[in-house]
Design an enzyme around this catalytic site. Structure first.
Site, PDB file in Angstrom:
ATOM      1  N   GLU A 147       0.813  -1.226   0.000  1.00 52.54           N
ATOM      2  CA  GLU A 147       0.000   0.000   0.000  1.00 52.54           C
ATOM      3  C   GLU A 147       0.845   1.274   0.000  1.00 52.54           C
ATOM      4  O   GLU A 147       0.441   2.295  -0.571  1.00 52.54           O
ATOM      5  CB  GLU A 147      -0.995   0.019   1.167  1.00 52.54           C
ATOM      6  CG  GLU A 147      -0.383   0.003   2.546  1.00 52.54           C
ATOM      7  CD  GLU A 147      -1.448   0.164   3.645  1.00 52.54           C
ATOM      8  OE1 GLU A 147      -2.082   1.224   3.713  1.00 52.54           O
ATOM      9  OE2 GLU A 147      -1.614  -0.770   4.451  1.00 52.54           O
ATOM     10  N   SER A 199      -7.780   5.269   8.284  1.00 53.97           N
ATOM     11  CA  SER A 199      -8.320   4.798   9.569  1.00 53.97           C
ATOM     12  C   SER A 199      -7.266   5.072  10.636  1.00 53.97           C
ATOM     13  O   SER A 199      -7.533   5.628  11.689  1.00 53.97           O
ATOM     14  CB  SER A 199      -8.595   3.294   9.521  1.00 53.97           C
ATOM     15  OG  SER A 199      -9.227   2.930   8.330  1.00 53.97           O
ATOM     16  N   SER A 202      -0.113   6.766   8.736  1.00 52.32           N
ATOM     17  CA  SER A 202       1.265   6.382   8.404  1.00 52.32           C
ATOM     18  C   SER A 202       2.028   7.627   7.987  1.00 52.32           C
ATOM     19  O   SER A 202       1.491   8.454   7.236  1.00 52.32           O
ATOM     20  CB  SER A 202       1.305   5.401   7.221  1.00 52.32           C
ATOM     21  OG  SER A 202       0.927   4.118   7.638  1.00 52.32           O
ATOM     22  N   ARG A 214       8.835   4.324   5.879  1.00 54.02           N
ATOM     23  CA  ARG A 214       7.746   4.636   6.830  1.00 54.02           C
ATOM     24  C   ARG A 214       8.437   4.961   8.151  1.00 54.02           C
ATOM     25  O   ARG A 214       9.017   4.080   8.786  1.00 54.02           O
ATOM     26  CB  ARG A 214       6.803   3.446   6.988  1.00 54.02           C
ATOM     27  CG  ARG A 214       5.602   3.753   7.867  1.00 54.02           C
ATOM     28  CD  ARG A 214       4.689   2.524   8.001  1.00 54.02           C
ATOM     29  NE  ARG A 214       3.444   2.837   8.667  1.00 54.02           N
ATOM     30  CZ  ARG A 214       3.283   2.873   9.983  1.00 54.02           C
ATOM     31  NH1 ARG A 214       4.303   2.620  10.786  1.00 54.02           N
ATOM     32  NH2 ARG A 214       2.106   3.168  10.514  1.00 54.02           N
TER      33      ARG A 214
HETATM   34  N1  LIG Z   1     -17.793   8.395   3.451  1.00 52.58           N
HETATM   35  C1  LIG Z   1     -16.926   8.060   4.421  1.00 52.58           C
HETATM   36  N2  LIG Z   1     -17.146   6.964   5.172  1.00 52.58           N
HETATM   37  C2  LIG Z   1     -16.294   6.598   6.150  1.00 52.58           C
HETATM   38  N3  LIG Z   1     -15.186   7.296   6.450  1.00 52.58           N
HETATM   39  C3  LIG Z   1     -14.898   8.403   5.733  1.00 52.58           C
HETATM   40  C4  LIG Z   1     -15.758   8.824   4.677  1.00 52.58           C
HETATM   41  N4  LIG Z   1     -15.213   9.930   4.116  1.00 52.58           N
HETATM   42  C5  LIG Z   1     -14.098  10.198   4.792  1.00 52.58           C
HETATM   43  N5  LIG Z   1     -13.886   9.298   5.783  1.00 52.58           N
HETATM   44  C6  LIG Z   1     -12.737   9.330   6.706  1.00 52.58           C
HETATM   45  O1  LIG Z   1     -11.688   8.681   6.035  1.00 52.58           O
HETATM   46  C7  LIG Z   1     -11.099   7.682   6.858  1.00 52.58           C
HETATM   47  C8  LIG Z   1     -10.606   6.540   5.985  1.00 52.58           C
HETATM   48  O2  LIG Z   1      -9.625   7.089   5.114  1.00 52.58           O
HETATM   49  P1  LIG Z   1      -8.893   6.231   3.995  1.00 52.58           P
HETATM   50  O3  LIG Z   1      -9.868   5.723   3.022  1.00 52.58           O
HETATM   51  O4  LIG Z   1      -7.795   7.098   3.476  1.00 52.58           O
HETATM   52  O5  LIG Z   1      -8.274   5.086   4.889  1.00 52.58           O
HETATM   53  P2  LIG Z   1      -8.360   3.488   4.809  1.00 52.58           P
HETATM   54  O6  LIG Z   1      -7.576   3.057   3.614  1.00 52.58           O
HETATM   55  O7  LIG Z   1      -9.760   3.025   4.909  1.00 52.58           O
HETATM   56  O8  LIG Z   1      -7.579   3.122   6.162  1.00 52.58           O
HETATM   57  P3  LIG Z   1      -6.162   2.421   6.377  1.00 52.58           P
HETATM   58  O9  LIG Z   1      -5.228   3.003   5.329  1.00 52.58           O
HETATM   59  O10 LIG Z   1      -5.760   2.809   7.758  1.00 52.58           O
HETATM   60  O11 LIG Z   1      -6.402   0.968   6.155  1.00 52.58           O
HETATM   61  C9  LIG Z   1     -12.197   7.299   7.841  1.00 52.58           C
HETATM   62  O12 LIG Z   1     -11.665   6.793   9.033  1.00 52.58           O
HETATM   63  C10 LIG Z   1     -12.923   8.616   8.041  1.00 52.58           C
HETATM   64  O13 LIG Z   1     -12.292   9.397   9.019  1.00 52.58           O
HETATM   65  C1  LIG Z   2      -2.072  -0.347   9.509  1.00 50.36           C
HETATM   66  C2  LIG Z   2      -2.138   0.711   8.420  1.00 50.36           C
HETATM   67  C3  LIG Z   2      -0.774   0.813   7.732  1.00 50.36           C
HETATM   68  C4  LIG Z   2      -3.184   0.225   7.386  1.00 50.36           C
HETATM   69  O1  LIG Z   2      -3.285   1.131   6.335  1.00 50.36           O
HETATM   70  C5  LIG Z   2      -2.584   2.089   8.970  1.00 50.36           C
HETATM   71  O2  LIG Z   2      -3.861   1.999   9.512  1.00 50.36           O
HETATM   72  C6  LIG Z   2      -1.617   2.663  10.009  1.00 50.36           C
HETATM   73  O3  LIG Z   2      -0.568   3.136   9.661  1.00 50.36           O
HETATM   74  N1  LIG Z   2      -1.993   2.641  11.321  1.00 50.36           N
HETATM   75  C7  LIG Z   2      -1.191   3.199  12.404  1.00 50.36           C
HETATM   76  C8  LIG Z   2      -0.343   2.133  13.066  1.00 50.36           C
HETATM   77  C9  LIG Z   2       0.709   2.755  13.982  1.00 50.36           C
HETATM   78  O4  LIG Z   2       1.810   3.109  13.517  1.00 50.36           O
HETATM   79  O5  LIG Z   2       0.408   2.930  15.166  1.00 50.36           O
END
Ligand SMILES: Nc1ncnc2c1ncn2[C@@H]1O[C@H](COP(=O)(O)OP(=O)(O)OP(=O)(O)O)[C@@H](O)[C@H]1O
Ligand SMILES: CC(C)(CO)[C@@H](O)C(=O)NCCC(=O)O
Length: 382
Positions: A147, A199, A202, A214
């Site tokens: 990713e 969520s 990073s 990272r």
């Molecule tokens: N329509 C939506 N529904 C849910 N969350 C949303 C929405 N629009 C924006 N967000 C925000 O975006 C965040 C998710 O962002 P993003 O898609 O970049 O991460 P992700 O890829 O799902 O998470 P990660 O990379 O940690 O696995 C949610 O936690 C929330 O704060």
């Molecule tokens: C686990 C990932 C890389 C998934 O995208 C992301 O949600 C993240 O970077 N979380 C924070 C983890 C940490 O460094 O505490």
């Protein structure tokens, strides 16, 4: 492929071998799944099978791709007149909640997706989590990519190819009347920091086109904001949480320096303005203050708490990495100018103007874009 027709999929004018159509990149994140789809405009040159597949996909797109109920095509982000693999067309940006992945898989099965594509490229944690489901339920092979590799590749591709200017900053971010969005020339970006607020968060230190590490992260991210907001206010969606926050006042919830000092903390050694937060949620120990805090105030305080914490970590990392430009991305920043301005103001204020917070228009789609780029490279190995 229809008999006698040339295999356009695998011929690019640049002499590269392309992978089979359709060309997708998918980033299956902890909260949202992002999909970037390249739609060629030279359909008339396609062979029959390809043309049929592309027409079917175009039909989904024009119906707004409702995978489950909440799939959205971010039409305003569409990038037209792109050339990929020697073909011209448009890039479409689509997202849906990862919690609906099972409906997506069901739909792919119902629409006989394997007839259109033998494999898809995927990145994000879900590429690993859902790999078996794709294989066993839809007979689709997932090509998995890291990713963060995809994120960096996607940032560089979109920044170079978006003729509407991808990168911007906030001028006068601390003044609601004077704050304006300004273009930023990001052609010579290195070194810079990427703070990807999904969520979780990073933080990457980027030194060259494919040279990055990272260097930090925090679990207090976009998922935390949304989760806490739902708990504290009873809201159900990110959009609702942001609307509440827009109408709220965090100073009814947080304890400011002036709540402790009666004004600024101004000693011979220390200077802290009275209006900065001394203690996030610091007023909520008192029943009376809790009763006066509205859902809007609580949403605003949650947003400010999470944003300031991310800004503060980003700034410390930037000092350690000796970089001045910090690019904030991720869907947490979607429809969220409050956080962007807070980050811009905090980076500038706490670094005495040495650091700059930058933002990108396609905020949450870079991983999916990079994944599509990786798919294109696969063609050469096929
Ligand atoms: N329509 C939506 N529904 C849910 N969350 C949303 C929405 N629009 C924006 N967000 C925000 O975006 C965040 C998710 O962002 P993003 O898609 O970049 O991460 P992700 O890829 O799902 O998470 P990660 O990379 O940690 O696995 C949610 O936690 C929330 O704060
Ligand atoms: C686990 C990932 C890389 C998934 O995208 C992301 O949600 C993240 O970077 N979380 C924070 C983890 C940490 O460094 O505490």
């Amino acid at each position: 492929m229809a008999k006698g027709k040339p295999d356009y999929d695998n011929l690019s004018p640049t002499g590269h071998r392309n992978p089979p159509m359709p060309w997708f990149g998918m980033d299956i994140g902890g909260t949202l799944t992002k999909l970037v789809y390249f739609e060629p405009c030279d359909l008339e040159t396609a062979n029959e099978e390809e043309a049929e597949a592309l027409t079917t996909i175009r039909k989904y797109l024009t119906r707004n791709i409702t995978y489950g109920q909440t799939g959205i095509r971010d039409a305003f982000l569409e990038m037209q007149k792109q050339t990929i693999g020697g073909r011209s067309g448009s890039l479409h940006f689509i997202r849906f909640p990862t919690s609906e992945m099972n409906s997506f898989i069901e739909l792919a099965k119902a629409k006989n997706f394997p007839h259109l594509a033998k494999s898809i490229c995927a990145t994000g944690g879900g590429a690993y989590k859902f790999e078996d489901d794709f294989k066993h339920q839809v007979n689709l092979e997932l090509h998995k990519f890291d990713e963060l590799d995809c994120l960096i590749e996607g940032i560089h591709f979109i920044d170079r190819n978006n003729d509407k200017c991808e990168c911007y900053y906030w001028k006068n971010p601390g003044d609601s009347k004077l704050a304006t969005k300004e273009k930023f020339d990001f052609r010579n970006p290195y070194p810079y920091l990427v703070v990807n607020i999904g969520s979780g968060v990073s933080i990457l230190s980027v030194r060259g086109p494919a040279e990055f590490q990272r260097v930090s992260g925090t679990s207090l991210g976009g998922g935390t904001f949304l989760g806490l907001c739902c708990l504290l206010t009873g809201c159900e969606t990110f959009e609702e949480a942001i609307t509440l926050a827009t109408d709220g006042d965090s100073t009814k919830v947080d304890k400011l320096v002036r709540d402790i000092y009666g004004g600024d903390y101004n000693s011979s050694k220390i200077k802290l303005p009275g209006d900065i937060v001394a203690s996030s949620f610091g007023q909520m120990n008192l029943k009376e203050r809790r009763e006066n805090a509205t859902p809007q105030d609580l949403a605003r305080a949650t947003l400010v708490t999470i944003t300031n914490n991310i800004g503060s970590i980003a700034r410390m990392v930037a000092v350690r990495e000796k970089v001045e430009r910090v690019v904030f991305v991720g869907n947490f920043l979607r429809v969220n100018t409050i956080s962007m301005k807070l980050l811009a103001y905090a980076m500038d204020f706490w670094s005495q103007g040495a650091m700059k917070a930058l933002f990108l228009e396609h905020e949450g789609y870079f991983g999916a874009m990079g994944c599509l780029m990786e798919y294109m490279k696969l063609g050469q190995k096929m």
